[in-house]
Design an enzyme around this catalytic site. Structure first.
Site, PDB file in Angstrom:
ATOM      1  N   GLU A  88       0.753  -1.256   0.042  1.00 11.98           N
ATOM      2  CA  GLU A  88       0.160  -0.010   0.051  1.00 11.98           C
ATOM      3  C   GLU A  88       0.850   1.250  -0.052  1.00 11.98           C
ATOM      4  O   GLU A  88       1.190   1.666   0.859  1.00 11.98           O
ATOM      5  CB  GLU A  88      -0.990   0.093   1.148  1.00 11.98           C
ATOM      6  CG  GLU A  88      -1.762   1.135   1.308  1.00 11.98           C
ATOM      7  CD  GLU A  88      -2.614   1.228   2.428  1.00 11.98           C
ATOM      8  OE1 GLU A  88      -3.563   2.102   2.531  1.00 11.98           O
ATOM      9  OE2 GLU A  88      -2.960   0.560   3.314  1.00 11.98           O
ATOM     10  N   LYS A 148      -2.567  -2.154  -3.197  1.00 14.64           N
ATOM     11  CA  LYS A 148      -3.611  -1.142  -2.420  1.00 14.64           C
ATOM     12  C   LYS A 148      -3.304   0.290  -2.542  1.00 14.64           C
ATOM     13  O   LYS A 148      -2.664   0.906  -1.706  1.00 14.64           O
ATOM     14  CB  LYS A 148      -3.788  -1.536  -0.896  1.00 14.64           C
ATOM     15  CG  LYS A 148      -4.902  -0.781  -0.213  1.00 14.64           C
ATOM     16  CD  LYS A 148      -5.408  -1.269   1.175  1.00 14.64           C
ATOM     17  CE  LYS A 148      -6.334  -0.162   1.783  1.00 14.64           C
ATOM     18  NZ  LYS A 148      -6.822  -0.820   3.050  1.00 14.64           N
TER      19      LYS A 148
END
Length: 363
Positions: free
Chosen positions: A188, A230
């Site tokens: 992420e 992500k």
């Protein structure tokens, strides 16, 4: 150029790839329930509820025990360390309960952001120390995927080359450690929505960051088929005077991904980044209707955008459990449709349109 020293057997690769594909199967996404105790404090404060371990357990139990309509919408759940060892009223551990529903158990493993010296307020993420041992334990405790968040921000001088390189290397190191233990890493690299920059600038920065990250993952021999991404959606800064359409956001996002994310990656699970529940669903839906070819699943890994209305409906009161679960199921169904490009906006829920933006968001 040195020879490759494969660190994963074909069986290990298959296990990782199977887990990743299960999480992003058709119509499924991720429930991010990994808010730290401090983040939950802020959420509970908004509903005048005391931030105790028992209240946190009760609230998360509501989400995990929502009826069977939620089943086909969720592929995985990201836990916070504390939640992993809590139990349902029936005495089942949360991971056992979640697994019995066919959902994959995940765990947040980073230890938060810390300042990066010599930069204009930029950060890196800590938590690599002891990660090897923690992953071994988490795998034993039923976790099959993990999440690590790095944060970059857009200003006239940032993100700097140093911040991009440092954060991408940390993500790659984390990813390779997870894979050694049979845990699928979700990487992420969040670019914060703070600022007044336009859509083009966010797209440019997102492309540079993702390109650097996949180079780092390659340098660290990470097996891409056993990872998930992500990212932020490509949106203008929150203070940008120009408001862009959902179609413009979708095109900018999918274009940035197509230029940087290898087709070997099985899925992209977007963070909601403080968008309202409705916005997060609509943007995801429009991306899945976008005329450009998309070789990966585009789905959700939402925290606030799945929980905000449910939290409000619950209000910390035992009698409101059913109402809270109804709100959660409503959002889960909406996003399940959105990740297939089949969502039709309803706009009927009071809280669904509320902006969930928190400046300089830190979990």
């Amino acid at each position: 150029m040195p020879h490759a020293f494969p660190f994963l057997t074909p069986d290990q690769k298959k296990e990782l790839s199977d887990i990743a594909l299960k999480i992003v199967a058709k119509g499924k996404g991720i429930l991010a329930a990994d808010e730290s105790t401090g983040s939950v404090a802020k959420r509970f404060q908004s509903i005048n509820t005391e931030n105790t371990e028992e209240n946190r357990r009760l609230y998360r139990q509501l989400l995990f025990t929502a009826d069977d309509r939620a089943g086909p919408c969720i592929g995985g759940v990201i836990f916070f360390h504390e939640t992993l060892y809590q139990k349902t009223d029936a005495g089942k551990t949360f991971p056992e309960h979640v697994k019995s529903r066919g959902w994959v158990v995940g765990i947040k493993v980073d230890k938060g952001v810390v300042p990066l010296a010599g930069t204009n307020g930029e950060t890196t993420t800590q938590g690599l120390d002891g990660l090897y041992e923690r992953c071994a334990q988490y795998k034993k405790d039923g976790c099959d995927f993990a999440k690590w968040r790095c944060v970059l921000k857009i200003t006239s001088t940032t993100p700097s080359r140093l911040a991009i390189m440092e954060n991408c290397n940390v993500l790659a190191r984390y990813a390779s450690i997870c894979q050694m233990h049979g845990i699928v890493p979700i990487v992420e690299p969040e670019i914060l929505p703070d600022g007044d920059h336009d859509l083009k600038r966010t797209q440019y920065v997102t492309e540079k960051v993702l390109a650097a990250m996949y180079k780092a993952l390659s340098d660290h021999h990470v097996y891409l088929e056993g990872t998930l991404l992500k990212p932020n959606m490509v949106t203008a800064g929150h203070s940008c005077s120009h408001k862009y359409t959902h179609q413009e956001i979708a095109m900018a996002t999918v274009t940035a991904l197509r230029r940087t994310v290898p087709p070997a990656v099985p899925g992209v699970t977007f963070l909601s980044g403080g968008q309202s529940e409705e916005e997060a669903s609509i943007n995801l839906n429009v991306m899945n209707q976008c005329p450009l070819h998309r070789p990966w699943a585009l789905t959700f890994s939402y925290g606030r955008a799945l929980q905000a209305s449910a939290l409000k409906a619950w209000g910390g009161k035992p009698g409101n459990g059913k109402a809270a679960q109804e709100e959660f199921i409503k959002r889960a169904l909406a996003n399940s449709l959105a990740c297939q490009g089949k969502y039709v906006a309803s706009g009927d829920s009071a809280a669904a349109g509320d902006s969930l933006f928190v400046a300089n968001h830190a979990y």
